[in-house]
Design an enzyme around this catalytic site. Structure first.
Site, short mmCIF file in Angstrom:
data_model
loop_
_atom_site.label_atom_id
_atom_site.label_comp_id
_atom_site.label_asym_id
_atom_site.label_seq_id
_atom_site.Cartn_x
_atom_site.Cartn_y
_atom_site.Cartn_z
N ASP A 105 35.67 93.47 2.21
CA ASP A 105 35.36 93.92 0.85
C ASP A 105 35.18 92.80 -0.15
OD1 ASP A 105 38.03 93.16 0.96
OD2 ASP A 105 38.68 94.67 -0.48
N GLU A 106 34.97 91.58 0.32
CA GLU A 106 34.96 90.45 -0.60
C GLU A 106 34.03 89.36 -0.08
OE1 GLU A 106 38.36 87.50 -2.59
OE2 GLU A 106 38.90 88.89 -0.99
#
Length: 476
Positions: A105-106
């Site tokens: 998610d990053e």
């Protein structure tokens, strides 16, 4: 340092929990906690609604339940999260060839390398368009930070949360960082932060005022020097497109300590097979086999063995892990086991002896292959034929909270909870209204596991939820 804020950092907002809320209309706007649900489980992600009660990532699940007893507690669905992550990373790669994923998610993105931004205005426009595209494609939100360095872009995205964009203009970095806590800087954890506090240093500005010599005296040359540079907003790290994996590993934490040595061997063999599956999926092989054992007293031991050449043969990895286990005392019981492979390569050197042994075992199953691990992750899949004189014992199907199911009559739904031979299912889809609930026997033949539905474009499926009546039951 760059003269324009062309490094972008994207961080999806409460990713796992947000994905579950998007998939389950009845949970939108409510406290959701995703993680291991056993007595020793920990929180992977908490929704912003749950964070208001003090729940946060890495917190023991038991503590989270005390803080937010009415939250929805769900087992992670990593297959769904990976699909969404691939969609998001695809959008980032449309912006630049230099995308550096940090997790599902990053990621960092070098906008300058993609030729899509060269000043503040163009960088901001790209960031806003990216947020809009992510929402359209995935139904989720992400926060964007823009700055002239990776450190500052990450700080900016944290300040933008949730669902925002923050741009740090070049020349304003020192003023922004000065009053912030030393914990803001990368590499400053609780121990380093406490060490600095005892020296009277609590803010980034105080790090800069202390000077490099004092930081080196307190923390050592490497750490002290890099921390002083970061306090001056100096960060020349480039965005690296490929982050090469150094190892592949899997591990399980057990609700109850395992004492039976045969059972422990069976768990290690199962973990070795899972590790090889991941290794092959990544297109790698490896030379070093690593065993991790956390014992009843929380002491953690690791043992490793380096092979003559790289392998992705499950028999080789199982044998090596079993040999490593023989050197570990498990008398008092174990609470965690893990198997990993490091020294990765893109080719294998086949172990013919292990292959021959595996083929022999396939012809005549070994007794230990029938050892099960009821109640543990991955258990319940037969690993060998039953002996002729021992009738097969039916195993109760287990239904993980939050996972997808399909009923022959009521359609698609998800497990709210299970216990005492019952499973409670809420029938709804990402595009439907909040659905109704029904309870079934855990062995109901009309209820089967299902694949997650897309979060966007799944349709309302109203006919699947309209006929379900409200029935109270276990795990509601």
């Amino acid at each position: 340092m760059r003269s324009a804020p062309t490094i972008l950092h994207l961080d999806m907002d409460a990713f796992y929990a947000s994905a579950e809320q998007a998939a389950k209309p009845s949970l939108r706007g409510k406290a959701v906690v995703v993680g291991g649900l056993g007595p020793r489980g920990v929180v992977a992600t908490a929704s912003y609604e749950a964070r208001r009660f003090g729940v946060h990532s890495a917190m023991p699940m038991g503590q989270a339940r005390r803080l937010a007893p009415n939250a929805a507690y769900l087992v992670p669905r990593f297959g769904l999260y990976r699909v969404i992550s691939e969609q998001v990373m695809g959008l980032l790669r449309e912006l630049s060839p230099l995308v550096e994923p940090l997790s599902l998610d990053e990621a960092f993105v070098d906008l300058e390398a993609g030729g899509v931004a060269d000043d503040e205005a163009s960088a901001r426009a790209v960031g806003e368009r990216l947020r809009s595209d992510i929402r359209a494609v995935t139904g989720l939100t992400g926060s964007v930070g823009l700055a002239a360095s990776k450190m500052l872009a990450k700080i900016a995205s944290e300040e933008a949360k949730p669902d925002g964009l923050r741009l740090i203009a070049p020349g304003t970095e020192r003023a922004l960082l000065g009053p912030m806590s030393v914990r803001t800087l990368p590499g400053v954890g609780p121990a380093t932060g406490d060490h600095l506090r005892r020296a009277g240093i609590t803010t980034v500005e105080e790090i800069a005022e202390a000077g490099e010599d004092e930081l080196v005296r307190l923390l050592g040359k490497a750490h002290g020097g890099s921390l002083y540079a970061m306090a001056l907003a100096l960060d020349e790290r480039p965005v690296v497109a490929e982050r090469e994996s150094k190892s592949v590993s899997v591990e399980d934490t057990y609700d109850v300590d395992i004492h039976d040595r045969v059972r422990i061997r069976g768990e290690v063999a199962r973990l070795a097979d899972r590790c090889v599956q991941r290794l092959r999926a990544a297109g790698h092989s490896g030379r070093t086999i690593v065993l991790k054992v956390r014992r009843f007293d929380f002491s953690t031991l690791t043992r490793s063995e380096t092979l003559r050449g790289p392998t992705d043969d499950p028999g080789v990895v199982r044998e090596a892990a079993a040999r490593l286990l023989e050197s570990v005392d498990t008398t008092g019981g174990v609470r965690l086991l893990g198997v990993g492979v490091s020294g990765l390569a893109d080719y294998t050197q086949e172990d013919l002896f292990a292959q021959a042994q595996a083929e022999a075992e396939a012809v005549e199953p070994v007794g230990e292959a029938d050892e099960g691990a009821p109640g543990q992750a991955g258990a319940g899949e037969p690993e060998g034929g039953s002996r002729a004189e021992e009738p097969a014992v039916p195993v109760e199907r287990r239904w993980a909270a939050g996972h997808d199911v399909r009923h022959a009559e009521y359609g698609h739904g998800w497990v709210q909870g299970s216990g005492l031979g019952r499973v409670t299912v809420r029938f709804e889809t990402p595009g439907s209204a909040p659905g109704r609930v029904r309870t079934f026997r855990t062995d109901d033949p009309e209820l089967t596991p299902a694949e997650p539905l897309p979060l966007v474009g799944a349709g309302s499926c109203g006919e699947e939820v309209g006929a379900a009546g409200v029935v109270t039951g276990a795990g509601g």
